[in-house]
Motif scaffolding. Structure first.
Motif, PDB file in Angstrom:
ATOM      1  N   ASP A 186      17.072 -59.649 -57.901  1.00 58.74           N
ATOM      2  CA  ASP A 186      16.798 -58.200 -57.538  1.00 58.74           C
ATOM      3  C   ASP A 186      17.161 -57.221 -58.618  1.00 58.74           C
ATOM      4  O   ASP A 186      18.403 -57.135 -58.886  1.00 58.74           O
ATOM      5  CB  ASP A 186      17.582 -58.077 -56.134  1.00 58.74           C
ATOM      6  CG  ASP A 186      17.398 -56.424 -55.704  1.00 58.74           C
ATOM      7  OD1 ASP A 186      16.263 -56.291 -55.194  1.00 58.74           O
ATOM      8  OD2 ASP A 186      18.212 -55.581 -56.081  1.00 58.74           O
ATOM      9  N   ARG A 187      16.476 -56.593 -59.271  1.00 58.53           N
ATOM     10  CA  ARG A 187      16.621 -55.542 -60.369  1.00 58.53           C
ATOM     11  C   ARG A 187      17.620 -54.538 -60.051  1.00 58.53           C
ATOM     12  O   ARG A 187      18.459 -54.416 -60.990  1.00 58.53           O
ATOM     13  CB  ARG A 187      15.602 -55.072 -61.033  1.00 58.53           C
ATOM     14  CG  ARG A 187      14.526 -55.924 -61.672  1.00 58.53           C
ATOM     15  CD  ARG A 187      13.632 -55.533 -62.508  1.00 58.53           C
ATOM     16  NE  ARG A 187      12.924 -56.213 -63.337  1.00 58.53           N
ATOM     17  CZ  ARG A 187      11.623 -55.971 -64.097  1.00 58.53           C
ATOM     18  NH1 ARG A 187      11.287 -54.842 -64.076  1.00 58.53           N
ATOM     19  NH2 ARG A 187      11.333 -56.970 -64.972  1.00 58.53           N
ATOM     20  N   THR A 188      17.776 -53.974 -58.893  1.00 58.97           N
ATOM     21  CA  THR A 188      18.723 -52.928 -58.468  1.00 58.97           C
ATOM     22  C   THR A 188      20.038 -53.540 -58.402  1.00 58.97           C
ATOM     23  O   THR A 188      20.896 -52.835 -58.955  1.00 58.97           O
ATOM     24  CB  THR A 188      18.259 -52.385 -57.150  1.00 58.97           C
ATOM     25  OG1 THR A 188      16.911 -51.771 -57.162  1.00 58.97           O
ATOM     26  CG2 THR A 188      19.122 -51.128 -56.819  1.00 58.97           C
ATOM     27  N   GLU A 189      20.068 -54.575 -57.849  1.00 62.46           N
ATOM     28  CA  GLU A 189      21.634 -55.320 -57.840  1.00 62.46           C
ATOM     29  C   GLU A 189      21.871 -55.631 -59.103  1.00 62.46           C
ATOM     30  O   GLU A 189      23.251 -55.291 -59.503  1.00 62.46           O
ATOM     31  CB  GLU A 189      21.560 -56.500 -57.219  1.00 62.46           C
ATOM     32  CG  GLU A 189      22.762 -57.367 -57.206  1.00 62.46           C
ATOM     33  CD  GLU A 189      22.723 -58.751 -56.632  1.00 62.46           C
ATOM     34  OE1 GLU A 189      23.575 -59.449 -56.382  1.00 62.46           O
ATOM     35  OE2 GLU A 189      21.596 -59.178 -56.405  1.00 62.46           O
ATOM     36  N   TRP A 190      21.005 -56.298 -60.044  1.00 58.75           N
ATOM     37  CA  TRP A 190      21.453 -56.491 -61.386  1.00 58.75           C
ATOM     38  C   TRP A 190      22.001 -55.171 -62.254  1.00 58.75           C
ATOM     39  O   TRP A 190      22.854 -55.057 -62.892  1.00 58.75           O
ATOM     40  CB  TRP A 190      20.136 -56.929 -62.066  1.00 58.75           C
ATOM     41  CG  TRP A 190      20.287 -57.213 -63.373  1.00 58.75           C
ATOM     42  CD1 TRP A 190      21.093 -58.065 -63.939  1.00 58.75           C
ATOM     43  CD2 TRP A 190      19.184 -56.850 -64.364  1.00 58.75           C
ATOM     44  NE1 TRP A 190      20.736 -57.928 -65.621  1.00 58.75           N
ATOM     45  CE2 TRP A 190      19.578 -57.275 -65.905  1.00 58.75           C
ATOM     46  CE3 TRP A 190      18.114 -55.812 -64.231  1.00 58.75           C
ATOM     47  CZ2 TRP A 190      18.890 -57.069 -67.090  1.00 58.75           C
ATOM     48  CZ3 TRP A 190      17.410 -55.721 -65.476  1.00 58.75           C
ATOM     49  CH2 TRP A 190      18.004 -56.100 -66.796  1.00 58.75           C
TER      50      TRP A 190
END
Length: 462
Positions: free
Chosen positions: A265-269
């Motif tokens: 997940d890019r947001t988590e990253w």
């Protein structure tokens, strides 16, 4: 004054920073409108800072991201001497930071970029507030020997075009095996169908870097990562995402070290990285200024246009034909240090995906470029309409699974040179230069139509 369109939601600027011993750094940068904590971000090989655009999209609302192309990759010029150590790349970053007046930054690197970042932090710990290693390369001696003996296949242009098919075959193999050259069951990757656009962008990275593409790549594989990390004197965070080829390498680090396995997940990253940047005592910066006298990127409604002084154009990756000459003198007289501008979608100039390129939009973008170059009133002339007309017959290189788009480009380049409008010898090297021009311009027919329409009343210089 003709103002370019408004910046997008997260605005990426492209600039050149001059190097003391010649050449330039190409830098992508994004951040909030006010001063923000600085993250220096280093990409993997053989890619460019373009691969860090997703990271910018996640964190540039609160972090000033400065992402240079590694020297010799993307649009950055090579270092003057052949690189023999990752410390050479690390030292070049010192010059970049000094030129920007930055004393201490958060530092991010992925894959090859992680090895370079680690080497920088090892030798210049006072410059790093926090080191973030995303996909840490930890290869054992047997793997290093195997990589040295087969992974870094040379890219040597051949008249029959077999070299481009070998390059594409390698890209496909790397989607199924890692390392790609050792196709055994233990090295298989479960990823589904290959992402052709991603493979194509990796091919672009290879072509931009040329035969020296393996320099930092090989040094990163040979890097004694564990030994270097043990000697670090700054905070370090090591992590990898689920789909990262180097995620298993986290398990090769000492058990007592803390590592993080993230999802995809890019947001988590992005939140994971942004929190660690904001929580550290690093320098803050607003916009990043350009300072190169020989190369510039110019914001226009069609995208960023690349411009190079004619005296330096032959030394750059851009300023190839078809191109426009922008000067403040009549084409009938002497032209002193004109700017050579790659049209939208050619050389190193961008053409935004949603932009319709026609004669009017091209003319407007060239006017906007002239104003930023402070050439008023400008003389704007195409370098070679004959070349443009012939290139228009070449195929559009949309990615194909079997790589036919690469081979079609190669033979289109041969046919173009055989017709002799370029005044260049018909050699493998000259075909390679035209091949790269075609392959790196997937919307070239659209661009060429606009060039010819715009140039109907302009003088042709070649």
């Amino acid at each position: 004054m003709i103002h370019p369109g408004k910046p997008t939601k997260f605005d990426i600027r492209r600039i050149f920073r001059a190097r003391q011993n010649g050449g330039n750094f190409h830098v992508r940068t994004a951040g909030p409108g006010t001063s923000a904590p600085v993250l220096l971000a280093l990409h993997e090989s053989p890619r460019s800072s373009l691969s860090l655009v997703p990271l910018m999209g996640q964190i540039s609302d609160r972090v000033r991201v400065i992402a240079p192309d590694t020297p010799g990759f993307g649009v950055s010029n090579r270092l003057n001497d052949r690189v023999t150590s990752l410390r050479d790349y690390a030292a070049s970053l010192v010059e970049l930071l000094d030129g920007l007046g930055l004393k201490k930054v958060a530092l991010y690197g992925t894959h090859t970029g992680a090895a370079i970042a680690c080497e920088f932090a090892l030798h210049y710990p006072q410059r790093v507030s926090h080191l973030l290693l995303d996909g840490v390369p930890v290869f054992n001696p047997q793997e290093r020997r195997a990589f040295a003996n087969g992974y870094f296949a040379p890219y040597s242009p051949r008249w029959d075009g077999t070299h481009v098919m070998k390059l594409w075959s390698r890209m496909l193999d790397q989607a199924y095996w890692f390392p790609w050259h050792d196709r055994i069951p233990e090295n298989e990757i479960t990823r589904g169908d290959p992402n052709l656009e991603l493979l194509n962008r990796t091919v672009v990275g290879h072509l931009q870097a040329g035969e020296a593409y393996s320099d930092p790549y090989a040094l990163a594989v040979a890097y004694e990562t564990v030994s270097a990390i043990r000697q670090l004197q700054c905070p370090v965070t090591m992590f990898a995402r689920a789909s990262d080829l180097l995620r298993p390498h986290l398990g090769r680090l000492p058990d007592t070290w803390t590592t993080f396995s993230l999802g995809d997940d890019r947001t988590e990253w992005g939140e994971f990285i942004a929190y660690r940047v904001i929580s550290t005592d690093c320098d803050r910066m607003g916009d990043v200024p350009a300072n190169s006298a020989t190369r510039r990127f110019l914001r226009t409604d069609t995208g960023w246009l690349h411009a190079a002084r004619a005296t330096s154009a032959d030394q750059s990756n851009g300023a190839l034909f078809p191109a426009f000459l922008i000067s403040d003198r009549s084409y009938h007289g002497d032209i002193a240090n004109p700017w050579v501008v790659d049209p939208p979608g050619y050389g190193d100039s961008e053409l935004r995906h949603a932009t319709k390129l026609d004669a009017a939009s091209l003319a407007l973008s060239l006017e906007q470029a002239s104003e930023q170059l402070e050439v008023t009133p400008p003389t704007i002339a195409p370098l070679s309409l004959a070349a443009a007309r012939l290139l228009q017959q070449a195929p559009i290189p949309a990615p194909d699974l079997d790589g036919r788009h690469l081979l079609a480009c190669w033979f289109a380049a041969r046919n173009c040179l055989a017709s002799r409008p370029f005044q260049r010898p018909l050699t493998t090297g000259s075909v390679e230069s035209v091949f790269r021009l075609l392959f790196l311009a997937p919307r070239h027919r659209e661009a060429l139509n606009a060039i010819q329409q715009t140039a109907t009343e302009a003088p042709e210089l070649a």
